[in-house]
Design a protein around this motif. Structure first.
Motif, PDB file in Angstrom:
ATOM      1  N   GLY A 187     -14.865   3.774 -13.192  1.00  0.00           N
ATOM      2  CA  GLY A 187     -13.628   4.256 -12.594  1.00  0.00           C
ATOM      3  C   GLY A 187     -12.863   5.228 -13.472  1.00  0.00           C
ATOM      4  O   GLY A 187     -13.394   5.760 -14.450  1.00  0.00           O
ATOM      5  N   ALA A 188     -11.603   5.440 -13.128  1.00  0.00           N
ATOM      6  CA  ALA A 188     -10.748   6.355 -13.882  1.00  0.00           C
ATOM      7  C   ALA A 188     -10.066   5.611 -15.017  1.00  0.00           C
ATOM      8  O   ALA A 188      -9.718   4.445 -14.881  1.00  0.00           O
ATOM      9  CB  ALA A 188      -9.693   6.973 -12.967  1.00  0.00           C
ATOM     10  N   ALA A 189      -9.880   6.308 -16.155  1.00  0.00           N
ATOM     11  CA  ALA A 189      -9.312   5.612 -17.305  1.00  0.00           C
ATOM     12  C   ALA A 189      -8.416   6.526 -18.133  1.00  0.00           C
ATOM     13  O   ALA A 189      -8.561   7.753 -18.122  1.00  0.00           O
ATOM     14  CB  ALA A 189     -10.426   5.055 -18.190  1.00  0.00           C
ATOM     15  N   ARG A 208      -3.152   9.145  -0.308  1.00  0.00           N
ATOM     16  CA  ARG A 208      -4.369   9.800  -0.785  1.00  0.00           C
ATOM     17  C   ARG A 208      -4.297   9.908  -2.302  1.00  0.00           C
ATOM     18  O   ARG A 208      -3.219  10.153  -2.867  1.00  0.00           O
ATOM     19  CB  ARG A 208      -4.485  11.224  -0.210  1.00  0.00           C
ATOM     20  CG  ARG A 208      -4.776  11.301   1.270  1.00  0.00           C
ATOM     21  CD  ARG A 208      -3.864  12.290   1.995  1.00  0.00           C
ATOM     22  NE  ARG A 208      -3.901  13.620   1.432  1.00  0.00           N
ATOM     23  CZ  ARG A 208      -2.894  14.499   1.560  1.00  0.00           C
ATOM     24  NH1 ARG A 208      -1.786  14.154   2.197  1.00  0.00           N
ATOM     25  NH2 ARG A 208      -3.003  15.688   1.046  1.00  0.00           N
ATOM     26  N   VAL A 209      -5.447   9.748  -2.949  1.00  0.00           N
ATOM     27  CA  VAL A 209      -5.490   9.844  -4.410  1.00  0.00           C
ATOM     28  C   VAL A 209      -6.467  10.944  -4.819  1.00  0.00           C
ATOM     29  O   VAL A 209      -7.620  10.951  -4.387  1.00  0.00           O
ATOM     30  CB  VAL A 209      -5.918   8.508  -5.043  1.00  0.00           C
ATOM     31  CG1 VAL A 209      -6.070   8.666  -6.559  1.00  0.00           C
ATOM     32  CG2 VAL A 209      -4.918   7.411  -4.715  1.00  0.00           C
ATOM     33  N   VAL A 210      -5.996  11.873  -5.628  1.00  0.00           N
ATOM     34  CA  VAL A 210      -6.835  12.956  -6.124  1.00  0.00           C
ATOM     35  C   VAL A 210      -6.956  12.829  -7.638  1.00  0.00           C
ATOM     36  O   VAL A 210      -5.956  12.649  -8.331  1.00  0.00           O
ATOM     37  CB  VAL A 210      -6.226  14.340  -5.792  1.00  0.00           C
ATOM     38  CG1 VAL A 210      -7.044  15.450  -6.435  1.00  0.00           C
ATOM     39  CG2 VAL A 210      -6.121  14.536  -4.300  1.00  0.00           C
ATOM     40  N   VAL A 211      -8.184  12.902  -8.139  1.00  0.00           N
ATOM     41  CA  VAL A 211      -8.379  12.942  -9.581  1.00  0.00           C
ATOM     42  C   VAL A 211      -8.657  14.386  -9.986  1.00  0.00           C
ATOM     43  O   VAL A 211      -9.570  15.017  -9.440  1.00  0.00           O
ATOM     44  CB  VAL A 211      -9.546  12.031 -10.022  1.00  0.00           C
ATOM     45  CG1 VAL A 211      -9.915  12.309 -11.481  1.00  0.00           C
ATOM     46  CG2 VAL A 211      -9.168  10.568  -9.841  1.00  0.00           C
ATOM     47  N   ALA A 228     -10.588   1.789  -9.774  1.00  0.00           N
ATOM     48  CA  ALA A 228     -12.002   1.949  -9.466  1.00  0.00           C
ATOM     49  C   ALA A 228     -12.232   3.240  -8.695  1.00  0.00           C
ATOM     50  O   ALA A 228     -11.292   3.830  -8.159  1.00  0.00           O
ATOM     51  CB  ALA A 228     -12.479   0.764  -8.641  1.00  0.00           C
ATOM     52  N   VAL A 229     -13.488   3.664  -8.654  1.00  0.00           N
ATOM     53  CA  VAL A 229     -13.831   4.889  -7.938  1.00  0.00           C
ATOM     54  C   VAL A 229     -13.436   4.780  -6.461  1.00  0.00           C
ATOM     55  O   VAL A 229     -13.001   5.748  -5.846  1.00  0.00           O
ATOM     56  CB  VAL A 229     -15.349   5.160  -8.066  1.00  0.00           C
ATOM     57  CG1 VAL A 229     -15.774   6.266  -7.117  1.00  0.00           C
ATOM     58  CG2 VAL A 229     -15.675   5.534  -9.493  1.00  0.00           C
ATOM     59  N   GLY A 230     -13.569   3.597  -5.903  1.00  0.00           N
ATOM     60  CA  GLY A 230     -13.275   3.406  -4.494  1.00  0.00           C
ATOM     61  C   GLY A 230     -11.839   3.703  -4.111  1.00  0.00           C
ATOM     62  O   GLY A 230     -11.535   3.998  -2.948  1.00  0.00           O
ATOM     63  N   GLY A 247     -23.265  14.371  -7.562  1.00  0.00           N
ATOM     64  CA  GLY A 247     -23.935  13.669  -6.490  1.00  0.00           C
ATOM     65  C   GLY A 247     -23.569  12.193  -6.455  1.00  0.00           C
ATOM     66  O   GLY A 247     -23.340  11.620  -5.382  1.00  0.00           O
ATOM     67  N   LEU A 248     -23.505  11.593  -7.624  1.00  0.00           N
ATOM     68  CA  LEU A 248     -23.141  10.174  -7.696  1.00  0.00           C
ATOM     69  C   LEU A 248     -21.763   9.926  -7.096  1.00  0.00           C
ATOM     70  O   LEU A 248     -21.559   8.965  -6.343  1.00  0.00           O
ATOM     71  CB  LEU A 248     -23.156   9.712  -9.161  1.00  0.00           C
ATOM     72  CG  LEU A 248     -24.531   9.525  -9.804  1.00  0.00           C
ATOM     73  CD1 LEU A 248     -24.362   9.149 -11.269  1.00  0.00           C
ATOM     74  CD2 LEU A 248     -25.309   8.438  -9.061  1.00  0.00           C
ATOM     75  N   PHE A 249     -20.828  10.809  -7.433  1.00  0.00           N
ATOM     76  CA  PHE A 249     -19.474  10.633  -6.891  1.00  0.00           C
ATOM     77  C   PHE A 249     -19.477  10.795  -5.373  1.00  0.00           C
ATOM     78  O   PHE A 249     -18.800  10.064  -4.654  1.00  0.00           O
ATOM     79  CB  PHE A 249     -18.503  11.643  -7.537  1.00  0.00           C
ATOM     80  CG  PHE A 249     -18.074  11.252  -8.919  1.00  0.00           C
ATOM     81  CD1 PHE A 249     -17.217  10.172  -9.110  1.00  0.00           C
ATOM     82  CD2 PHE A 249     -18.518  11.952 -10.036  1.00  0.00           C
ATOM     83  CE1 PHE A 249     -16.814   9.807 -10.388  1.00  0.00           C
ATOM     84  CE2 PHE A 249     -18.127  11.580 -11.312  1.00  0.00           C
ATOM     85  CZ  PHE A 249     -17.277  10.511 -11.489  1.00  0.00           C
ATOM     86  N   GLU A 250     -20.291  11.765  -4.906  1.00  0.00           N
ATOM     87  CA  GLU A 250     -20.330  11.971  -3.457  1.00  0.00           C
ATOM     88  C   GLU A 250     -20.952  10.778  -2.746  1.00  0.00           C
ATOM     89  O   GLU A 250     -20.496  10.371  -1.675  1.00  0.00           O
ATOM     90  CB  GLU A 250     -21.092  13.261  -3.138  1.00  0.00           C
ATOM     91  CG  GLU A 250     -20.226  14.489  -3.388  1.00  0.00           C
ATOM     92  CD  GLU A 250     -20.986  15.801  -3.220  1.00  0.00           C
ATOM     93  OE1 GLU A 250     -22.230  15.778  -3.329  1.00  0.00           O
ATOM     94  OE2 GLU A 250     -20.343  16.834  -3.006  1.00  0.00           O
ATOM     95  N   GLU A 251     -21.970  10.216  -3.365  1.00  0.00           N
ATOM     96  CA  GLU A 251     -22.582   9.015  -2.781  1.00  0.00           C
ATOM     97  C   GLU A 251     -21.579   7.879  -2.701  1.00  0.00           C
ATOM     98  O   GLU A 251     -21.619   7.043  -1.803  1.00  0.00           O
ATOM     99  CB  GLU A 251     -23.774   8.554  -3.642  1.00  0.00           C
ATOM    100  CG  GLU A 251     -25.083   9.227  -3.276  1.00  0.00           C
ATOM    101  CD  GLU A 251     -26.164   8.834  -4.265  1.00  0.00           C
ATOM    102  OE1 GLU A 251     -26.205   7.649  -4.661  1.00  0.00           O
ATOM    103  OE2 GLU A 251     -26.944   9.730  -4.671  1.00  0.00           O
ATOM    104  N   ALA A 252     -20.678   7.841  -3.679  1.00  0.00           N
ATOM    105  CA  ALA A 252     -19.667   6.780  -3.700  1.00  0.00           C
ATOM    106  C   ALA A 252     -18.576   7.012  -2.659  1.00  0.00           C
ATOM    107  O   ALA A 252     -17.622   6.239  -2.570  1.00  0.00           O
ATOM    108  CB  ALA A 252     -19.042   6.678  -5.095  1.00  0.00           C
TER     109      ALA A 252
END
Lengths: 259, 259
Positions: A187-189, A208-211, A228-230, A247-252
């Motif tokens: 996740g974000a830290a 909405r949450v934007v990183v 968490a990423v979710g 790609g991993l982030f998009e899959e999530a």
DNA sequence: CAGCTTTCGAGCAGAATCAAGCATTATCTG
DNA sequence: CAGATAATGCTTGATTCTGCTCGAAAGCTG
């Protein structure tokens, strides 16, 4: 070299090495020793360092350099990212901004967006970052809401129970998160747990949450987890990001914007 | 090129680069350096940037050079008053500062006080003024507590129920009040009623209350009353103050310090 | 403690920058 | 179109910054 640039360099060198000699600094910055002496004296008067014979040492125990004195790394990436984040905002919304260099750029990008002059206010900004609040406070098109709290010198962020209390009373449309690390599994830290706590609360109050994170932050981990990423809807990063990682982030389930 | 267009370009260049020199900007916009200087001065007055010698920097990121107060009226009186107020503070105390140019000078005077380096923190500063918080946040010797609230563009002060809520949770030793008017019968006053309300609350949370006001403020009245004379313990003003006026305050039980 | 070296602080000169005043030009208004 | 107002560019004297020099002070060494 202008004086403020010189002061910034001096403080950076000082924090890096703990101690800096007059002649050494004069050689590196290519100015005379007399100028360095004058600079040291002026900085010492402002308690930014402690003068010693022959040089200067860092003040107190704070070895982390305040944001104000850091030269921005990856400045152009951050500005591109910032513009993209600013484009995600619609007039009339309430936007939350955490602290950090990237989010500061987002604030500036919002300030120069031409279509945000109508309405009153055109935008409501909620932030726990002192520097962002100060910079935007003079813009009449924004309503600036500041969380209270204790100022963290290194990042200008307000933290602690006072900040939590204020955040509990508001709701926002969009939270823009500046992070030091963003990983699919972790996740974000952030670097500081109190900072992470405030940032987490800001996320929870947002629809909405934007990183906003340049590519060097992706796939990394850091001490204090924010969420968490979710919990994140969108990631804005630069084109240097590794395709597999994106790609991993998009899959999530995240929408990833690369600029 | 119209002035509006020029200002827009200047701000864009400034945001992009962080710092802009007078000659550089004059060359790029093809106008004289005198015009750029005037533009910079006017933009600085509106707090859109910070003027430095030779150029300008983005507001909030670089320095406000502590010895440059071009726009401040009665600058030397304010500085003398500020030093005297700073001397009323003992190490380890919690000090509240309201907004305003005089209290900003008090903040700077506290920052250069040499005996406040020991302990951690040497001083706790509570303020609802964004500019004061930002300036002091980088000083490791201070713990900065910021009230939340909505920023008032004209004065950088945070106001509203959020600020009230935070102030209700703290207690301070000394409150330093910047006022626009101070009269024996009408008390201390500000221009804005919401500002006055926050200032009043700050006074109520303090054991001692100091009013810092140059002599032009004395005997005047203003729209929004902060508190009665009886709530104030000490008045610090300059020597140009009318003796009869000072006498009235002393009769009312105040300690008056003239510098 | 004496002698040596390094560093400091103050003063000065040159260069850069600034502020203010004035003439010219552009813009607005009736 | 005439007059007024504001903006711009140029000039000039003042201020600030920087680098250099030199005597004084502080630290080191034996």
């Amino acid at each position: 070299m202008s004086r403020d640039a010189r002061w910034k360099s001096l403080l950076e060198l000082l924090v890096e090495r703990g101690r800096l000699e007059v002649e050494e600094a004069a050689a590196e910055l290519e100015v005379s020793a007399a100028t360095i002496r004058r600079d040291f004296d002026q900085l010492a008067e402002q308690q930014m360092l402690v003068r010693t014979r022959g040089g200067a040492v860092v003040h107190g125990v704070s070895y982390e350099l305040p944001l104000r004195y850091k030269t921005a790394r990856r400045a152009s990436e951050k500005q591109r990212i910032a513009r993209a984040v600013a484009d995600l905002v619609s007039p009339g919304e309430a936007v939350g901004l955490t602290g950090g260099t990237t989010t500061t750029e987002v604030a500036r990008a919002l300030a120069v967006r031409g279509d945000l002059t109508a309405g009153s206010p055109a935008l409501t900004i909620v932030t726990n970052a002192l520097n962002i609040a100060t910079e935007l406070a003079v813009r009449p098109q924004f309503k600036i809401v500041v969380t209270g709290g204790v100022a963290r010198p290194q990042s200008y962020e307000l933290i602690g129970p006072l900040a939590d209390g204020v955040l509990g009373q508001i709701t926002i449309d969009l939270a823009v998160l500046g992070v030091v690390a963003f990983d699919v599994t972790h996740g974000a830290a952030a670097n500081d747990e109190a900072e992470a706590a405030v940032n987490r609360l800001l996320c929870e109050r947002a629809e909405r949450v934007v990183v906003a994170a340049d590519s060097s932050k992706l796939g990394r981990r850091a001490f204090a987890r924010i969420c968490a990423v979710g919990s994140v809807d969108t990631l804005v990063t630069d084109t240097a990001a590794d395709e597999a990682t994106v790609g991993l982030f998009e899959e999530a389930g995240l929408r990833v914007i690369t600029v």
